[in-house]
Design a protein around this motif. Structure first.
Motif, PDB file in Angstrom:
ATOM      1  N   SER A   1      50.628 -40.199  43.501  1.00 47.98           N
ATOM      2  CA  SER A   1      50.060 -38.997  44.107  1.00 47.98           C
ATOM      3  C   SER A   1      48.599 -38.880  43.707  1.00 47.98           C
ATOM      4  O   SER A   1      48.052 -39.738  43.002  1.00 47.98           O
ATOM      5  CB  SER A   1      50.844 -37.754  43.663  1.00 47.98           C
ATOM      6  N   GLY A   2      47.998 -37.802  44.129  1.00 43.04           N
ATOM      7  CA  GLY A   2      46.611 -37.530  43.787  1.00 43.04           C
ATOM      8  C   GLY A   2      46.117 -36.336  44.573  1.00 43.04           C
ATOM      9  O   GLY A   2      46.847 -35.730  45.364  1.00 43.04           O
ATOM     10  N   THR A   3      44.878 -35.992  44.347  1.00 43.54           N
ATOM     11  CA  THR A   3      44.263 -34.891  45.084  1.00 43.54           C
ATOM     12  C   THR A   3      42.759 -35.120  45.133  1.00 43.54           C
ATOM     13  O   THR A   3      42.177 -35.711  44.210  1.00 43.54           O
ATOM     14  CB  THR A   3      44.567 -33.528  44.447  1.00 43.54           C
ATOM     15  N   ASN A   4      42.151 -34.650  46.221  1.00 39.23           N
ATOM     16  CA  ASN A   4      40.695 -34.772  46.327  1.00 39.23           C
ATOM     17  C   ASN A   4      39.976 -33.603  45.666  1.00 39.23           C
ATOM     18  O   ASN A   4      38.749 -33.534  45.692  1.00 39.23           O
ATOM     19  CB  ASN A   4      40.269 -34.896  47.796  1.00 39.23           C
ATOM     20  N   VAL A   5      40.739 -32.697  45.071  1.00 39.23           N
ATOM     21  CA  VAL A   5      40.142 -31.567  44.350  1.00 39.23           C
ATOM     22  C   VAL A   5      40.152 -31.915  42.872  1.00 39.23           C
ATOM     23  O   VAL A   5      41.183 -31.814  42.196  1.00 39.23           O
ATOM     24  CB  VAL A   5      40.922 -30.263  44.610  1.00 39.23           C
ATOM     25  N   GLY A   6      39.028 -32.358  42.380  1.00 38.01           N
ATOM     26  CA  GLY A   6      38.945 -32.796  40.995  1.00 38.01           C
ATOM     27  C   GLY A   6      37.608 -32.479  40.385  1.00 38.01           C
ATOM     28  O   GLY A   6      36.976 -31.465  40.709  1.00 38.01           O
ATOM     29  N   GLY A   7      37.158 -33.376  39.533  1.00 34.84           N
ATOM     30  CA  GLY A   7      35.901 -33.151  38.827  1.00 34.84           C
ATOM     31  C   GLY A   7      34.719 -33.105  39.768  1.00 34.84           C
ATOM     32  O   GLY A   7      33.761 -32.352  39.546  1.00 34.84           O
TER      33      GLY A   7
END
Length: 902
Positions: free
Chosen positions: A266-272
């Protein structure tokens, strides 16, 4: 300096899996550690050549993300070089080595190894190397500085295998590189350095680096809740599966099932990158660190819509939401008639940080729940050791999992990719290391303040001393916690904000660049421990504030005497005085740091404090501060030894055994680490003090198991006991302690046919005797005793010594050898999870362990249980310890005999 980070620190792109908080020094000094007194033979399987990691030091305290790994036994030639080139940062790891310092040819050591069954078949058949692993960081847009750095050290011209000293022709070198830059800059590396880049998969490198760190480093992982850091010991046999959450610009969530077995689930484009990008637009901050610093001064209730804002300041108790719970991040900006300039940048930054951190924590929890995982490790540039970020993520995981899961973080997460690329070399030599082969040490590099100072490396001793003088002259505070406003608001989705310790959370940026992790492949777990998994060496836990304050004060008060002794040991020269002053300032900085933040160096026990002091002394090249004192006391004690042996031989067996134990306890009074004992030295000679101490030996002692020990040694009811096969005697101080106390006891075992192994320090610590010093002491004692002479000859201690047969007890004969092994440490205490391989070999046939002295029998190992019999002997020379441990008084004695633990 090349590679030093400037104030601009943009976030990694979403390809980058690991990043570091600050540049790591390439130095640390060629003379950081005293030369090892042991051979560098490594008793481990495997036919391939490997790095010699003996006495390695990962520079930086337990909170550092990017310390240099110092390998003092490796030459300055370079072999391995690996890089992780991301969109924003370059992480570089290289290995240097120097010539072989092995002394396996020493006759005495060869004889002892033969006695202990350590044959050449157990040793490596390839050269013993020494060296260090270095971690360096550059900003990617300064790629040419990185290339200049590589060229200046000729890192690209070395054979990529550590046992080779071959310099490669230009155009033939290959460097392992991971990250997007492996593709982007391949031509530039070929053009500037004449080397080819071998591209390594990012995800594979990330996981490989994490697996290695979690299996090999005892305190790599830690939790961070409500401002409190707690290190977690990971069982390498129970590591998998786990979830690895890498937070760069975006977030990658990886399920790791084993070596080479992983999947990005999984993952998300909302990060650092989201935090940094929005923050830059909304606050005009010029660096990522500046944005984080703003958040520490913010109050997000000025921007976030809370449950109380919706329900008139009331809780929504029906569904368990308090009034301070965040109902909508940035929600107040909808209803308030305000422009962007009307909001404080600090409040915007904190609101952004909470919004993104809580979401990362929640998504990670949901994925862990999806795969049934309880263990989640977080890393990446966004984390970068920031206390509030870690607290927020931890709170989210804890809240949503109802306390069944916990977020964990990694000290070295910034270099996971580079480390993984390094390990992709076919013969890197790191894959078999175990946690017991890593020793946490704390030699002083040089203290620095705040989290914004990132170098330069202080590799040269003069630079370190100059830095210390400058450090103190400026009057800079040793620690610099970043103040925050009291927490007022709560997290997204119905859980409250983590509370802070007091009214502020401090930044996790290290205030002192101290603490190292030594890679020592020769270390083993002491095989006679009853249960190594539950073994805890420290008796005193300094997490207790009262204990911590007391012992820090004791060490501080003893510091002036220690400095005077250290300077005098080197003739009182101006150079010695300057180094002594620098040591005092450095060690005082250590103590102040620990007073401010007890967890700064990991789980802290009294043994760790005492070890820290010795490492700090060696850092400023005081290798053996008590050398002249030890020599003087050894000579004085050897002069009266013949009379003592004659007195013992005139006694009955039972009286002699009691006198021997009394002698060990009485002689243990000679301890230059005790303030009370130092005061005694001013009141009489060593012999006068010893006789006074013996005369005061009155039973029963505070802990008195002598009768049980006597029955084991002499039998009872006409029943003859069986003799011990081999006794390990852990000796303590030089002078009367070892010569008038432990050697006569060893002699008694020898005359009964018991093999005796004297176990002593590998490196000096206070006035403790070392394994290198013991053969000369034994040779001196053997001049007066046939028993000791014959046993020492059999044990290989008198290979080159000219010893005249003495007049002591020729009627007694023995066929048992007397041997000496080093314990693998240089501290007044000992952690039996990490002992030398030769001690571990000696222990395999031992059926008695004798621990003598406060450091080894009281400060550590008082509660240790063994598979064999154990005898713990010590005189308590500290009132606090006496009250705490045995509910007694100073100068009380401990004689604890323990049968084998079932």
């Amino acid at each position: 300096m090349a590679g030093q980070e400037d104030e601009h620190d943009p976030i990694l792109d979403d390809k980058k899996e690991a990043e570091a908080k600050s540049e790591v020094s390439v130095g640390g000094g060629e003379r950081d550690m005293a030369p090892s007194t042991s051979g560098t033979s490594i008793h481990r399987s495997g036919s391939r050549p490997q790095l010699d990691l003996s006495k390695a030091e990962i520079q930086g305290n337990l909170e550092e993300r990017d310390p240099t790994i110092l390998l003092p036994n490796q030459s300055d030639d370079i072999s391995h070089l690996a890089l992780d080139i991301g969109g924003s940062l370059i992480k570089l790891l290289y290995f240097s080595r120097h010539e072989d310092y092995s002394n396996d040819g020493d006759k005495r050591k060869r004889t002892i190894k033969e006695r202990l069954g350590i044959t050449n078949g157990n040793l490596r058949s390839y050269p013993v190397l020494g060296g260090r692993l270095h971690f360096v960081k550059f900003e990617t847009h300064k790629i040419n500085e990185c290339l200049d750095f590589i060229h200046s050290k000729q890192l690209h011209r070395r054979d990529p295998y550590p046992w080779s000293s071959k310099t490669l022709p230009l155009g033939t070198g290959v460097i392992k590189v991971t990250g997007g830059g492996a593709y982007k800059f391949a031509d530039l590396f070929k053009e500037r350095l004449g080397v080819s880049i071998e591209k390594e998969d990012e995800m594979h490198c990330l996981v490989s680096g994490a697996n290695f760190l979690l299996k090999a480093i005892r305190h790599e992982a830690f939790t961070h809740m409500e401002g409190e850091k707690e290190f977690v010991q990971i069982d390498p046999n129970d590591l998998y599966p786990y979830l690895l959450v890498n937070v760069g610009s975006g977030v990658s969530i990886i399920k790791v099932d084993g070596e080479g077995k992983f999947e990005r689930v999984s993952g998300t484009n909302v990060g650092g990158g989201t935090y940094w990008g929005l923050g830059r637009l909304l606050t005009k901050c010029k660096s990522f660190d500046e944005l984080l610093e703003l958040s520490q001064k913010g109050d997000n209730s000025a921007i976030d819509m809370l449950v109380g804002d919706i329900y008139g300041g009331m809780d929504y108790s029906k569904i368990g939401l308090s009034a301070s719970t965040i109902a909508s991040s940035f929600g107040k900006a909808i209803s308030e008639n305000k422009e962007l300039d009307d909001y404080r940048p600090e409040d915007i930054s904190l609101s952004l940080l909470r919004m993104i951190s809580y979401n990362i924590g929640q998504i990670s929890y949901l994925n862990a729940l999806r795969f049934g995982l309880k263990r989640i490790f977080f890393g990446g540039f966004f984390i970068r050791g920031h206390a509030y970020t870690m607290d927020t993520i931890s709170f989210a995981v804890h809240f949503w999992s109802k306390g069944e899961m916990q977020a964990m973080f990694l000290r070295h997460e910034g270099f996971l990719g580079a480390l993984g690329a390094f390990m992709s070399y076919e013969k890197h030599g790191l894959d078999d290391l175990m946690s017991h082969q890593l020793v946490e040490r704390f030699p002083m590099g040089a203290p620095y303040t705040g989290g914004n100072i990132h170098g330069p490396p202080l590799g040269d001793l003069n630079e370190k001393i100059s830095w210390m003088e400058k450090f103190v002259r400026r009057g800079t505070e040793i620690t610099a916690p970043v103040p925050m406003t009291p927490s007022k608001t709560t997290g997204l989705g119905g859980f409250e904000v983590p509370s802070s310790r007091g009214s502020a959370l401090r930044s996790d940026a290290s205030a002192l660049n101290v603490g190292v992790l030594h890679f020592v492949p020769t270390l083993e777990v002491f095989p006679l421990l009853a249960d190594p998994k539950t073994y805890e060496p420290n008796t005193i836990d300094l997490s207790d504030q009262g204990e911590r304050e007391y012992w820090l004060k004791v060490l501080s008060e003893h510091l002036p005497d220690l400095v005077d002794t250290a300077v005098a040991s080197e003739g009182g020269t101006e150079d010695a005085k300057r180094r002594g002053d620098a040591f005092a300032r450095a060690f005082s900085a250590h103590l102040a740091r620990l007073m401010e933040e007890p967890a700064a160096y990991g789980k802290l026990g009294l043994a760790n404090l005492l070890e820290l002091r010795e490492e700090c002394l060696r850092e400023f090249q005081f290798v053996d501060a008590y050398r002249s004192i030890k020599q003087r006391e050894n000579e004085a004690s050897l002069a009266v030894l013949p009379d003592l042996l004659e007195e013992l031989d005139s006694m009955s067996e039972e009286a002699r055994l009691l006198t021997l134990i009394e002698g060990v306890l009485a002689a243990n009074i000679f301890d230059w680490g005790s303030r009370a004992c130092v005061d005694l030295y001013h009141k009489g000679t060593i012999i006068e003090i010893y006789r006074m101490s013996r005369n005061k030996m009155q039973r029963p002692w505070r802990v008195d198991d002598f009768d049980a020990f006597k029955e084991r040694m002499l039998g009872s009811g006409g029943k003859q006991p069986h003799r011990h096969k081999r006794a390990l005697l852990f000796v303590d101080n030089s002078g009367a302690d070892v010569i008038l106390g432990m050697l006569p006891l060893a002699r008694e075992f020898l005359r009964r046919g018991t093999e005796v192994v004297l176990v002593a320090n590998s490196l000096p610590a206070l006035n403790d005797v070392t394994a290198m010093e013991l053969p000369d002491i034994v040779a001196g004692a053997a001049k007066h005793c046939d028993i000791l002479r014959r046993a020492a000859e059999m044990g290989g201690l008198l290979v080159d010594a000219m010893v005249n047969p003495g007049d002591g007890s020729k009627k007694d004969s023995t066929s048992a050898p007397l041997m000496v092994v080093e314990n693998g440490c240089g501290s007044p205490c000992i952690d039996l999870r990490q002992v030398s391989s030769e001690l571990a070999a000696a222990a395999k046939d031992a059926d008695l362990v004798v621990l003598e002295g406060m450091g080894r029998a009281l400060h550590t190992n008082f509660n240790a249980q063994f598979k064999c019999e154990a005898l713990k002997l010590a005189m308590v020379k500290n009132q606090r310890l006496a009250e705490k441990l045995i509910k007694g008084n100073i100068y009380d004695c401990v004689c604890r005999y323990e049968p084998p633990s079932l």
